[in-house]
Design an enzyme around this catalytic site. Structure first.
Site, PDB file in Angstrom:
ATOM      1  N   LYS A  30       0.767  -1.222   0.076  1.00 44.83           N
ATOM      2  CA  LYS A  30      -0.051  -0.048  -0.071  1.00 44.83           C
ATOM      3  C   LYS A  30       1.027   1.229   0.156  1.00 44.83           C
ATOM      4  CE  LYS A  30      -2.395   1.770   3.556  1.00 44.83           C
ATOM      5  NZ  LYS A  30      -2.368   3.361   3.372  1.00 44.83           N
ATOM      6  N   ASP A  59      -3.277   4.247  -2.216  1.00 49.60           N
ATOM      7  CA  ASP A  59      -4.358   4.791  -1.325  1.00 49.60           C
ATOM      8  C   ASP A  59      -4.203   6.332  -1.082  1.00 49.60           C
ATOM      9  OD1 ASP A  59      -5.981   4.716   1.085  1.00 49.60           O
ATOM     10  OD2 ASP A  59      -4.504   4.308   2.399  1.00 49.60           O
ATOM     11  N   LYS A  61      -7.421   8.093  -1.650  1.00 48.75           N
ATOM     12  CA  LYS A  61      -8.852   8.314  -1.263  1.00 48.75           C
ATOM     13  C   LYS A  61      -9.327   9.606  -1.891  1.00 48.75           C
ATOM     14  CE  LYS A  61      -7.679   6.652   3.482  1.00 48.75           C
ATOM     15  NZ  LYS A  61      -6.325   6.453   3.651  1.00 48.75           N
ATOM     16  N   ASP A  64     -13.730  14.554  -4.815  1.00 49.82           N
ATOM     17  CA  ASP A  64     -13.731  15.851  -5.560  1.00 49.82           C
ATOM     18  C   ASP A  64     -14.921  15.830  -6.432  1.00 49.82           C
ATOM     19  OD1 ASP A  64     -12.853  18.344  -7.031  1.00 49.82           O
ATOM     20  OD2 ASP A  64     -11.050  17.966  -6.388  1.00 49.82           O
ATOM     21  N   THR A 118     -11.008   4.411   9.867  1.00 46.31           N
ATOM     22  CA  THR A 118     -11.024   3.489  10.751  1.00 46.31           C
ATOM     23  C   THR A 118     -10.606   3.856  12.266  1.00 46.31           C
ATOM     24  OG1 THR A 118      -9.073   2.742  10.129  1.00 46.31           O
ATOM     25  CG2 THR A 118     -10.783   1.331   9.828  1.00 46.31           C
ATOM     26  N   ARG A 208       1.953  -0.264  10.974  1.00 43.46           N
ATOM     27  CA  ARG A 208       2.945  -0.460  12.221  1.00 43.46           C
ATOM     28  C   ARG A 208       3.284  -1.700  12.797  1.00 43.46           C
ATOM     29  NH1 ARG A 208      -0.311   4.832  14.701  1.00 43.46           N
ATOM     30  NH2 ARG A 208      -1.822   3.864  13.155  1.00 43.46           N
TER      31      ARG A 208
HETATM   32  O1  C5P Z   1      -0.057   1.480  11.110  1.00 39.31           O
HETATM   33  P1  C5P Z   1      -1.484   0.989  10.737  1.00 39.31           P
HETATM   34  O2  C5P Z   1      -1.536  -0.679  10.525  1.00 39.31           O
HETATM   35  O3  C5P Z   1      -2.615   1.501  11.887  1.00 39.31           O
HETATM   36  O4  C5P Z   1      -1.855   1.394   9.324  1.00 39.31           O
HETATM   37  C1  C5P Z   1      -3.135   1.420   8.496  1.00 39.31           C
HETATM   38  C2  C5P Z   1      -2.799   2.224   7.292  1.00 39.31           C
HETATM   39  O5  C5P Z   1      -4.104   2.113   6.558  1.00 39.31           O
HETATM   40  C3  C5P Z   1      -2.312   3.611   7.220  1.00 39.31           C
HETATM   41  O6  C5P Z   1      -1.588   3.711   6.251  1.00 39.31           O
HETATM   42  C4  C5P Z   1      -3.619   4.416   7.268  1.00 39.31           C
HETATM   43  O7  C5P Z   1      -3.451   5.609   6.617  1.00 39.31           O
HETATM   44  C5  C5P Z   1      -4.729   3.359   6.314  1.00 39.31           C
HETATM   45  N1  C5P Z   1      -6.032   3.689   6.423  1.00 39.31           N
HETATM   46  C6  C5P Z   1      -6.641   3.627   7.690  1.00 39.31           C
HETATM   47  N2  C5P Z   1      -8.079   3.595   7.559  1.00 39.31           N
HETATM   48  C7  C5P Z   1      -8.903   3.779   6.507  1.00 39.31           C
HETATM   49  C8  C5P Z   1      -8.024   3.790   5.087  1.00 39.31           C
HETATM   50  C9  C5P Z   1      -6.525   3.636   5.286  1.00 39.31           C
HETATM   51  O8  C5P Z   1      -5.991   3.350   8.672  1.00 39.31           O
HETATM   52  N3  C5P Z   1     -10.066   3.956   6.563  1.00 39.31           N
END
Ligand code: C5P
Length: 230
Positions: A30, A59, A61, A64, A118, A208
């Protein structure tokens, strides 16, 4: 279930080191705002060069007016990425305009719509959408399904209901995965891999818990091993 690893490290080089350490695995990568804004489309190329079989999820998003979103989607399709996303709250006309514009691309990238981020808890979600998360996420998912999108970005906790309201084949990509219960950070609605599997998640997105681990390669291996048992 196919794992999607978020390359959210602070520099291009650190992301490349991470990708190189994972080159033996069949995974999605991603690429988000940070990496794309800083490193651009050459970075996508650099990832493909590490392993041409890596699938790329861009990603960004998009949100517009419909025509601008369709223009951007077309440029994304030309980059040769495998999946990208738009915000469901851009509405049904935007969704339809994007899908119509991509209809001549073969193969075209998968298009997902973001339902509820999320990182939202109920209180802050209500502040923006004036509905509870479950209700709105399901409504956004139905709209996405009806307008020909391939799936949605949602939390694991909405995945099952969304599939029931649309189709079992309608894809759910779920961030906030803490494979074995790791620290949640700023994510509010986190789920383990086992729960994601139970809820029918197609693509768990993991950032992470992988890149902050002392051995990301071993972590991915453990994750893939567990997935193979599902
Ligand atoms: O580090 P972590 O596992 O929390 O990363 C989640 C990834 O998913 C990040 O890159 C974040 O920007 C992305 N994301 C998210 N929630 C969403 C869409 C994308 O956390 N609804």
């Amino acid at each position: 279930m196919e794992v999607c690893v978020a390359l959210d490290l602070p520099s291009r080089e650190e992301n490349l080191v991470l990708a190189r350490s994972l080159k033996a695995y069949d995974i999605w990568i991603k690429i988000g705002f940070r990496a794309y804004i800083r490193d651009g489309k050459d970075f996508i190329q650099a990832i493909k060069e590490i392993n041409p079989h890596f699938k790329i999820f861009l990603d960004l998003k998009l949100y517009d007016i419909p025509n601008t979103m369709a223009d951007a989607s077309e440029e994304i399709a030309k980059l040769g990425v495998d999946m990208f996303n738009i915000h469901a709250s851009a509405g049904s006309v935007a969704m339809k305009t994007v899908m119509d514009r991509l209809s001549t691309y073969e193969p075209r990238p998968l298009v997902l719509a973001v339902t509820a981020l999320t990182s939202f808890d109920e209180e802050h979600f209500q502040e923006v959408y004036e509905k509870n998360i479950d209700t709105k996420a399901e409504q956004f998912a139905k709209m996405s399904y009806d307008n020909g999108l391939d799936g949605v970005v949602c939390s694991t906790f909405e995945s099952r209901a969304i599939k029931e309201a649309t189709s079992e084949t309608f894809l759910t990509l779920c961030p906030a995965i803490r494979p074995f219960g790791e620290a949640s950070g700023d994510q509010k609605r986190v789920a383990t891999l086992a729960l994601a599997h139970q809820e029918g998640v197609d693509y768990p997105v993991i950032g992470r818990p992988i890149y902050q681990d002392k051995n990301p390669q071993q972590k991915v291996e453990e994750i893939l091993k567990v997935i193979a048992t599902f």
